[in-house]
Design an enzyme around this catalytic site. Structure first.
Site, mmCIF file in Angstrom:
data_model
loop_
_atom_site.group_PDB
_atom_site.id
_atom_site.type_symbol
_atom_site.label_atom_id
_atom_site.label_comp_id
_atom_site.label_asym_id
_atom_site.label_seq_id
_atom_site.Cartn_x
_atom_site.Cartn_y
_atom_site.Cartn_z
ATOM 1 N N GLU A 1 30.790 -52.597 47.788
ATOM 2 C CA GLU A 1 29.448 -52.140 47.422
ATOM 3 C C GLU A 1 29.001 -52.681 46.069
ATOM 4 O O GLU A 1 28.713 -51.932 45.147
ATOM 5 C CB GLU A 1 29.390 -50.609 47.486
ATOM 6 C CG GLU A 1 29.611 -50.157 48.922
ATOM 7 C CD GLU A 1 29.567 -48.660 49.140
ATOM 8 O OE1 GLU A 1 30.067 -47.926 48.280
ATOM 9 O OE2 GLU A 1 29.043 -48.247 50.185
ATOM 10 N N GLU B 1 35.277 -49.409 56.880
ATOM 11 C CA GLU B 1 35.284 -47.947 56.738
ATOM 12 C C GLU B 1 34.661 -47.371 57.999
ATOM 13 O O GLU B 1 33.641 -47.865 58.470
ATOM 14 C CB GLU B 1 34.473 -47.487 55.523
ATOM 15 C CG GLU B 1 35.088 -47.902 54.211
ATOM 16 C CD GLU B 1 34.263 -47.488 52.980
ATOM 17 O OE1 GLU B 1 33.497 -46.513 53.054
ATOM 18 O OE2 GLU B 1 34.391 -48.183 51.960
#
Ligand code: GAL
Length: 968
Positions: free
Chosen positions: A415, A491
């Site tokens: 991220e 994820e």
């Protein structure tokens, strides 16, 4: 006019990541002396970074008035300052590279004696991890500074080292420019939190080396080459290599390749005249040819988890025992892969992964997620001023970890948006280590990576990706590149609180589509911080428990392990879903189908045990004769018993695959996989004959063993067992984190808007009939015109009381119901529970693969799962019957016609809903018993998709039938 601005920014606000440090290199242990500098150091905490040092770096400084602090440690966990948790938000203004004036700064001093036999010559001081920026002095002379909290830093110190006493001084700042690069979803914790060592580096020693051990799956042979800076020799006795030139390409002939399933390591020694380094060599080759991620020529199916480093007392300081515990727990739960979210772990962890066998995505210590909150303006990933800082992080990880066979992919970080600096990191890495694919999830175009990675993509999107039918991106070249890549979910299945639901459906997709090569559940462990009440009661703190102004609450508690490493029910479910061997007994065909889904190992290490149970009691058992199944192999073995049992008691055939001998990661007999199937069918339970209710004295009405209030029709007792809260419709559950869905569509919000947490009941009628009693009512919430029409039909005979609950929605209910069943309250002493149904753990419609049909006993207290934030938990599914007994054996038996769910606790749903921590829950003097037809599924909407349609509890008409028998 005079200016008071400093001429140049201080080092802790510099774009330059470090000064005075050595180039990065591999981490290894050799026969050169090392001095462990971990222990108790002198420590003081200052409120700001710009305070003068006051000479603390000088050997003569008097630190006797200072505090002490262990190294490694986070100072916030030792009474200096406080931990703080944010997920995405920076806890300071976004003003890069500047940080607040309030910048807690820890000064550390350590005086040490150089051993008498310490050799002359080069020496290196190594810090394995310091959060977030630190400056170092040895004997009063500055060595430099460094950043990169989860990365090693080395300084040359030989000229400054003295015989005898030496003084090491370190100044650590909580905030620095580097903090902008370290915005991972975790606690902000500072200090020297990994080891500190002084290393003698012999002249002519092995400063660095890069071990290349390839495996050719077409020939079964290995190739070995070691790049070194100084010419070196290698010996691997097992391979017949004796003192051979390390740099040469050695065709070593047939070898056993390394894999997570078969972690074969060859032990060798790399040597120069001055230094000997023991090495562990794993032969393996990773590639993505044909758009498939392969190791040793075989496609991988990653059954992974994301692992942050966490311990509830020491934070990100992990001792060896804790790292080993993680690896063993992973192996024991059929996990075969780890993403080191979101930073390189303590290097010893990777040694354990090599040894025990886990595929690793090693992730760089880089996250700039907080810039998303300002539209990614000034994101470091795309700003050339941060180029060196980001690239240096990648270099330091790759150089440190390059010799681990377990590491099969490099990840640029998490991220961090998009930008040129990420591309530069990828390009450098590809050139430095062409042998490992590159991963990064944050750039939807994925132009510079080798796998297509996503997080939390819902099932249907994963299926579309599996069919190469995902939506396109703007640039045709990027689009084509991405479509040629293998796919992983870096994820998925957010394990926050109760859940996650939907695991099995993901696994089916991974096993259906070649392109979908598995994923990594988010995440391994809850990051709760252990706290104690004055009376010794322990609990685990989460965001907001330390007075943080800005925090993200319990979003930090989203693991498969509770903080003390107790496996949660979600981990049990994951173990079942990740089973490497599938066992499907099929009484109809008289066989058991066994499938080996391992890619490298056969099943010779497993024993297949069977048992037959009658109503949960073992009546026969034995072992199946099964030849070793090769990787990917499948077979059908005849059932060991007749498919129709010679009894009318519900019978099941259970087959378990257990380790047939001790393994490094589990004892002999450890269960790896299981399957069960019912033998024959179950006849419906006989119904009570039906008896007429009789009016007794004082407004009491009796029906079979039940007594009722004759006016209201409310149940008061069953065979002498008082029912203190009468049987009543129950639609509400204490919302789970997945119901709450902080970041998604919150079904909890819908439920609360409808008033499901504040339902009231209006009795419409109480009707006595020849063979029973019917109570009709309408259940509804204030300010709503929606209602549920309910009828409770009671019948009975001398021993049993039968309830038929019918519900019919009145009006159009717009969403699924939390649950549907009844609530009643029993005396507190009925705390011993025995049941026949799914168990032993909790189960909900979309998380019940791990719950097998059997007979179980637990106390009411043991039925609870102490999630860090209290919420619905502990439901037992598909129960045929359950008994709630006091110590003397008396109590109540509940039977399903045919089955029901139950949960029992010593507090109400309302109390569960409003508690912040488990210790807020005070046992009442009764047991709240919930008997349900069903629950809504759980899903993983706390950060992912909600409940799949097939697991929703629809607000249609429903019927639940239960019989109650007093146990006398
Ligand atoms: C992801 C992130 C993780 C964690 C998770 C939610 O977006 O990469 O670090 O925050 O969401 O728990």
């Amino acid at each position: 006019m005079t200016s008071t601005q400093p001429a140049s920014p201080p080092y802790y606000e510099s774009f330059a990541p470090s000064a005075g440090t050595r180039p990065p290199r591999a981490r290894f242990r050799s026969d050169a002396p090392e001095l462990d500098l971990d222990c108790t150091w002198r420590f003081r905490l200052l409120p700001r970074a710009d305070q003068p040092t006051g000479g603390f770096e000088q050997p003569g400084f008097d630190d006797s008035g200072w505090d002490t602090l262990p190294v490694p440690a986070h100072w916030q966990l030792h009474g200096h300052g406080r931990p703080a948790y944010t997920n995405v938000s920076y806890p300071f203004p976004i003003d890069p590279p500047h940080v607040p004036d309030d910048n807690p700064t820890g000064d550390y001093r350590r005086v040490f004696d150089l051993p008498h036999d310490w050799p002359d010559g080069p020496a290196v001081l190594r810090f394995d991890g310091v959060d977030s920026c630190f400056a170092v002095w040895l004997n009063g002379t500055a060595l430099g500074y460094s950043t990169g909290s989860r990365l090693p830093t080395e300084f040359d110190v030989a000229p400054l080292l003295r015989g005898g006493r030496n003084t090491l001084a370190v100044r650590v700042h909580q905030w620095s420019a580097a903090s902008y690069l370290e915005d991972q979803d975790m606690w902000w914790l500072s200090g020297i939190f990994r080891d500190v060592r002084l290393l003698s580096r012999p002249a002519g020693g092995l400063d660095d080396f890069f071990l290349h051990a390839g495996y050719d799956h077409t020939t079964g042979t290995g190739t070995l080459r070691v790049d070194t800076r100084t010419s070196a020799r290698i010996t691997v006795e097992e391979l017949g290599l004796f003192d051979a030139p390390a740099a040469a390409v050695h065709e070593v002939g047939p070898v056993e390749p390394w894999s997570a399933e078969t972690p074969r390591l060859y032990h060798g020694v790399l040597a120069t005249a001055a230094e000997r380094v023991p090495v562990r060599i794993g032969f393996r080759t990773v590639d993505t040819s044909g758009g498939v991620l392969r190791a040793n020529g075989r496609p991988l199916l990653l059954r992974g988890v994301n692992r942050h480093e966490w311990h509830p007392d020491s934070g990100r300081v992990l001792d060896h025992a804790t790292m080993l515990a993680d690896v063993l727990l992973m192996k024991q739960h059929n996990i075969n892969a780890v993403r080191t979210s979101h930073y390189p772990p303590h290097p010893d962890f990777l040694d354990l992964c090599d040894e025990y066998g886990l595929w690793v995505i090693d992730e760089c210590d880089l996250e700039t997620h907080g810039f998303e909150e300002v539209g990614w303006r000034r994101n470091p990933s795309d700003d050339p001023r941060w180029g060196e800082a980001t690239l240096e992080r990648m270099r330091r990880m790759v150089e440190r970890d390059k010799n681990h066979p377990s590491v099969i992919m490099w990840s640029l970080g998490n991220e961090a948006g998009t930008g040129q600096n990420l591309r530069a990191m990828a390009e450098w890495t590809r050139q430095r280590d062409p042998g490992r694919p590159i991963h990064y999830e944050g750039d939807p175009d994925s132009p510079y990576v080798d796998v297509y990675s996503r997080m939390y993509a819902p099932h249907e999107e994963v299926a579309a990706i599996g069919r190469y039918a995902e939506p396109g991106t703007a640039d045709p070249a990027n689009d084509a590149h991405r479509r040629a890549l293998p796919f992983v979910l870096c994820e998925y299945a957010h394990a926050m609180g109760t859940g996650p639901g939907g695991l099995a459906e993901y696994q089916e997709l991974f096993e259906t589509f070649d392109r979908c090569q598995g994923g990594f559940v988010w995440e391994w462990i809850d990051h709760g911080i252990r706290r104690r009440e004055p009376d010794g009661t322990e609990w685990f703190g989460y965001g907001g428990d330390f007075g943080e102004v800005l925090h993200d609450g319990n979003f930090v508690a989203d693991g498969l392990l509770l903080p003390d490493r107790t496996p949660s029910p979600g981990l049990g479910e994951l173990k079942k879903v990740y089973e490497p061997v599938r066992i499907c007994p099929d009484p109809a065909s008289g066989t058991v189908r066994l499938t080996n889904t391992w890619a490298f190992a056969d099943t010779s290490g497993l024993a297949f045990l069977w048992s037959v149970t009658e109503e949960g009691v073992v009546v026969a058992e034995g072992q199946l004769a099964v030849d070793a199944l090769p990787p990917g192999g499948s077979t059908e073995v005849p059932l060991p018993v007749p498919p129709v049992p010679a009894t009318d008691r519900e019978s099941w055939l259970n087959v378990r695959a257990v380790l047939g001998g001790e393994r490094a990661w589990a004892p002999d007999g450890h269960e790896v996989a299981w399957g069960q199937a019912q033998l024959g069918s179950t006849a419906p339970r006989p119904e009570p004959a039906g008896a007429a209710p009789a009016t007794g004295t004082e407004g009491v009405l009796t029906l079979g063993p039940g007594t009722f209030d004759s006016a209201s029709g409310a149940l008061r007792s069953i065979g002498g067992v008082p029912v203190s809260s009468p049987v009543a419709l129950d639609l509400w559950r204490a919302p789970t984190d997945n119901d709450h869905a902080q970041h998604g569509i919150s079904v909890e919000d819908q439920w609360r808007r409808l008033g499901l947490d504040r339902l009231t009941e209006r009795r419409v009628a109480t009707e006595m009939a020849e063979d029973g009693l019917v109570v009709r009512s309408r259940v509804a919430a204030a300010a709503s015109d929606l209602g549920m029409l309910v009828s409770y039909t009671w019948s009975g005979d001398a021993d049993r009381l039968l309830l038929t609950l019918d519900t019919e929605p009145d009006g159009r209910w717009p969403c699924p119901l939390p649950r549907l069943g009844v609530h009643l309250a029993l005396p507190p002493e009925l705390g011993a529970v025995e049941w026949f149904g799914r168990g032993p753990g909790e189960a909900y419609p979309d998380i019940q693969r791990a719950a097998r049909v059997g007979r179980y006993t637990r106390s009411v207290d043991e039925l609870q799962t102490p999630y860090l934030r209290p919420q619905e938990n502990g439901n037992r599914a598909d129960t045929r019957w359950a008994c709630f007994r006091a110590a003397d054996g008396t109590g109540l038996r509940v039977e399903g016609h045919p089955v029901f769910d139950f949960s029992a606790r010593r507090w109400s749903t309302r109390a569960l809903d409003s508690a912040r921590h488990p210790h807020d829950l005070t046992p009442e003097d009764r047991i709240h018993l919930h008997l349900d037809l069903a629950h809504n599924g759980i899903g993983s909407a706390s950060c992912g998709p909600g409940v799949l349609p097939q697991y929703e509890l629809r607000p249609t008409g429903h019927r639940l039938r239960l019989a109650f028998t007093p146990l006398r």
